[in-house]
Each structure stands twice: as C-alpha cells, then as structure tokens.
Design an enzyme around this catalytic site. Structure first.
Site, PDB file in Angstrom:
ATOM      1  N   HIS A   1       7.260  33.632  -2.520  1.00  0.00           N
ATOM      2  CA  HIS A   1       6.556  32.432  -2.060  1.00  0.00           C
ATOM      3  C   HIS A   1       6.632  32.345  -0.545  1.00  0.00           C
ATOM      4  CE1 HIS A   1       7.287  31.664  -6.281  1.00  0.00           C
ATOM      5  NE2 HIS A   1       6.279  30.805  -6.243  1.00  0.00           N
TER       6      HIS A   1
ATOM      7  N   ASP B   1       2.997  33.233  -3.007  1.00  0.00           N
ATOM      8  CA  ASP B   1       2.302  32.060  -3.537  1.00  0.00           C
ATOM      9  C   ASP B   1       2.563  30.801  -2.718  1.00  0.00           C
ATOM     10  OD1 ASP B   1       1.686  33.803  -5.544  1.00  0.00           O
ATOM     11  OD2 ASP B   1       2.478  32.570  -7.178  1.00  0.00           O
ATOM     12  N   ASP B   2       1.661  29.862  -2.868  1.00  0.00           N
ATOM     13  CA  ASP B   2       1.813  28.452  -2.456  1.00  0.00           C
ATOM     14  C   ASP B   2       1.509  28.160  -0.994  1.00  0.00           C
ATOM     15  OD1 ASP B   2       2.618  28.237  -5.045  1.00  0.00           O
ATOM     16  OD2 ASP B   2       4.633  27.484  -4.631  1.00  0.00           O
TER      17      ASP B   2
ATOM     18  N   HIS C   1      -4.996  30.068  -5.930  1.00  0.00           N
ATOM     19  CA  HIS C   1      -3.827  29.506  -6.625  1.00  0.00           C
ATOM     20  C   HIS C   1      -4.057  28.010  -6.883  1.00  0.00           C
ATOM     21  CE1 HIS C   1       0.193  29.722  -8.150  1.00  0.00           C
ATOM     22  NE2 HIS C   1       0.804  29.128  -7.149  1.00  0.00           N
TER      23      HIS C   1
ATOM     24  N   HIS D   1      -2.328  22.729  -7.036  1.00  0.00           N
ATOM     25  CA  HIS D   1      -1.156  23.280  -7.710  1.00  0.00           C
ATOM     26  C   HIS D   1      -0.649  22.403  -8.860  1.00  0.00           C
ATOM     27  CE1 HIS D   1       2.812  25.387  -7.972  1.00  0.00           C
ATOM     28  NE2 HIS D   1       2.123  26.390  -7.503  1.00  0.00           N
TER      29      HIS D   1
HETATM   30 ZN    ZN Z   1       2.745  28.346  -7.116  1.00  0.00          ZN
END
Ligand code: ZN
Ligand code: ZN
Length: 443
Positions: A407, A261-262, A312, A316
């Site tokens: 991540h 993620d991210d 995502h 965020h």
């Molecule tokens: Zn995230």
C-alpha cells in the site's frame, strides 16, 4: 489521548442514525454497525459478562421466537456458565469476543491487544470445544483508528451498533413500558441493537418487542450477514480458469508484479516511486479515485515513470452492497483518469479483495480484469507493522509469477518504502525482475 467512544445520533423518524460523526475510516476497516437501509431487518447483539438468571431467559425467548443473536462474552461467563455459553453456539447464535479483561483497549499496544483476544479465544475453545467467531466488540465501545488496525491484523471484525439504551445498571433498571416504547420509537432499517442480557427489563420485554417487530414486517438477521462480500475458493478457481480473476501467473517467467493500493498519497507514493526508480522496477498502482484531487502530479509521475495504473474504486467501500454500486464506483474513477490523464485502466482491484461472484461477472462484463494477489504475498503493510515483518513476508515465500500486495497510503508510519529498499536488491540478486500486472498476466 482520549477518543470518543462509539456513538449514534438517534432520531424519531425511523431513519438510520448518523454514527460516529460519519467518520470515513470506520468503513475502511469493515466495521459492522448498520445493515441495509432498504430492508426491514434487525440484528440483535448482546454484551454478556455474567449470568444472573436473565441471560438464560433471553436465550429462551430467542429460541421460542427462532431469532438469532450475537453474544459478546467475557471469561467469567465461559468459566462459570459453560453450559449456557455452549447453548448459545448450539442454538445458532454467534459467540463473539468482548476481550479477556474488559479494559478500555483504545490505546493498547498491539501485543497486549492480541493477548486480550487470543486468551479469551483459547479459554472458549478449552471450555466449550468450539471456535469463537472473529467478531469483536470493544469494551466500553472505546476505540481509535489504531484499535481498528489491530483488529485488521488479527482478522477481527469490529461490531458496533445503531441503537443502545441505558439497560446495563441492575440497580437502576428502566421501566419496562418506557423501555419498550424507547426501542420501538428508534427502530430503523438495518438496526444493530446493543442489549445487555443481564437486564431484568430486557428479559421482561424482549419477546413482546420481537413479536411486535415481526408483525410490522421486520426480519431478524445475524451480523455475519454484514461482514464483507466474499467468494469461495471454488468460485475463485472457476473465475481464474476463465481468465476473469488473476492472482499470479506461475508460467510468467522470472518475474513478480509489485502492486500498491489506496494511493495516490502526496508523500508515501513518491517515496515508493523513488525506490522503484532506483532499482529500475516497474509496478502497478491501484488508485482510489477520490484521492486523485490535489495529487495529480503524483499520478502524472506514476505514468511518466512507466508504471501501470489500476482502478481501486472511487471511495474504497468495503461493502458495496450490489454489483451496480461497485460498477458505479469503478466508472467514476475510470472517467476521472480518462478526462484528466487520458488513461484508461484495464485492471480493477476490489477494496479489501472483497468481491462476490456476481460482482466479478459485472466488473468483467464492463471490460476490466479483476486482480487480486498471491495469497502468500499479503504484506499487511497497511496495518503499519514493523519493516522487518513486511520484508519477511515477501522474502520467505516469494515465487516466480507472484503478485505482491503493498500500500502507498497507510495510516500512521508506513513501512513500505523502507521494506522495498531491502526487498528489491535481494530479489534482483535471486534473479527476479519486476513487471506490471498486465505484463505479468500476459506472459
Ligand atoms: Zn485498498
Ligand atoms: Zn462490556
């Protein structure tokens, strides 16, 4: 290294103030400091280190006015005024953590930080028989991004404020009339007020202030309303049953889905891709739309290497507020992926996994599948723990069909690529192969 403590920029137009220079990382960690800009709502918070007669008066006012508050306490108050602290809990207030020794904790290493928190939790439980809330107010309002990471590792929500004034010095108490005017002239929607309940001035004016604000149409809320959106376990089961939410697929064969993620991140994502390539593993990258600009080549490589990309959101946000706001976030990232890479993501993962039932409904109605992760497989690598901790989380409990959460955009030193170097060969040894989330949930 000294970082500025928490601050806000007051204004005289009853607008929500700018806080901490508008720094984006504040929201990344789910800090509470302001409520809705659309609602006349106020949150009272009190830093309560000791009792001088005024804390009790404050509780009396809140009780008469049926207004909830949040008290951030210190050990002395628990030990010397146990009945008063129990009363806070019993009268519907939240009791939060202001640390054990009230030191500046902004550069405190994790172990010492954890002890400050858990020592007070244990003392509170011992004296009152209650469990302390997971709300934390840093002493002196002092913090760094490291502090917020420490909070995340401990499941604490940092609570700051959008209004405070010089009420703490008992030898220099502000004039009551001037204090009342100051508070009322700073009132704004969603105001989180920091007050010291030992202040004689506050004790004298609080009831008057509350009544005035009620008459102006304000409601008084509790800060736990401002913590991130959530679903109950029962709701999640319902949506999983309906094929709208996925967190694993125990019937999917001898596979797991590695998710990242991210990102995209110019250094961390390629490092992860290198390890996946080395072991012939496929993964799923849940990208943040606003991180794509400048990292187009990284996204291109994710796709060329045969991995899946999920949505995502664009910025965020940990608290989107409404389903519409969340949908807008998702749409922006999908549009960008379509226009730049001719790629339409079908998977959506909410930031922090924070999502309400109605948000799940709208996301799925827009054609996405909502993807979470196996609850045992949260590596918390984003809090930058030691490599060994990430490795252990996975190798100790992994099962066929799991969705594992990593991540590829971590503040500070990322343990992720190094951990994968240990995890992947071990899982291959155990007979696992690595598929994308879409493959896992179809299997
Ligand atoms: Zn995230
Ligand atoms: Zn304090």
């Amino acid at each position: 290294m000294t970082a500025p403590g928490w601050y806000f920029k007051p204004n005289s137009e009853h607008r929500q103030p700018e806080v901490y220079g508008g720094e984006a990382f504040i929201d990344k960690y789910g800090c509470v400091y302001l409520g809705s800009s659309e609602e006349k709502v106020i949150y009272l918070t009190f830093d309560a280190g000791y009792e001088n007669g005024n804390v009790e008066k404050t509780l009396d006012v809140l009780k008469r006015q049926e207004v909830p508050g949040t008290f951030f306490i210190l050990p002395n108050l628990v030990k010397s005024n146990t009945a008063l602290v129990k009363r806070m809990h019993e009268e519907g207030h939240l009791v939060g953590n202001h640390s054990y020794s009230h030191k500046n904790m902004s550069n405190m290493p994790f172990e010492a930080f954890e002890k400050e928190i858990t020592d007070l939790e244990a003392l509170y439980a011992e004296y009152t028989g209650y469990t302390m809330s997971k709300l934390f107010r840093p002493p002196e309002g002092a913090f760094t991004e490291q502090t917020l990471q420490n909070c995340a590792r401990l499941g604490l929500t940092p609570v700051f404020w959008s209004f405070a004034y010089a009420d703490w010095d008992n030898n220099k108490q502000p004039d009551p009339q001037a204090a009342k005017e100051k508070i009322l002239s700073n009132v704004h929607n969603g105001m989180v007020m920091l007050l010291h309940p030992t202040s004689a001035t506050n004790a004298a004016i609080l009831e008057d202030v509350i009544v005035t604000l009620k008459n102006e149409g304000y409601r008084f809320g509790r800060v736990d309303e401002l913590c991130v959106p959530q679903t109950t376990a029962a709701e999640l089961d319902y949506y999983k049953e309906k094929g709208m939410v996925f967190s694993e697929n125990p019937n999917g064969g001898k596979v797991v889905a590695l998710t990242f993620d991210d990102g995209p991140h110019p250094e961390q994502t390629p490092k992860v891709l290198d390890v996946l390539e080395k072991y012939g593993a496929k993964g799923t990258f849940f990208v943040i739309g606003k991180n794509i600009a400048g990292n187009e080549a990284v996204v291109r490589r994710i796709l060329d290497d045969g991995h899946e990309i999920g949505n995502h959101t664009y910025t965020h946000p940990l608290r989107s507020g409404s389903s519409d706001a969340l949908l807008e976030e998702a749409a922006k990232t999908t549009e960008l992926l379509e226009s730049t890479f001719d790629y339409s993501p079908v998977l959506f993962r909410p930031p922090g996994g924070n999502i309400s039932g109605s948000m799940i409904e709208s996301i799925c109605a827009s054609g996405y599948k909502c993807v979470l992760w196996s609850w045992r497989m949260d590596t918390r690598d984003w809090a930058s723990p030691p490599v060994e901790s990430v490795v252990q989380t996975v190798l100790r409990d992994v099962k066929f069909g799991d969705i594992i959460l990593f991540h590829d955009n971590v503040y500070g030193t990322s343990p992720t690529a190094e951990a994968l170097e240990i995890i992947l060969p071990e899982l291959i040894e155990r007979g696992y192969s690595f598929v994308t989330v879409s493959e896992l949930i179809a299997g």
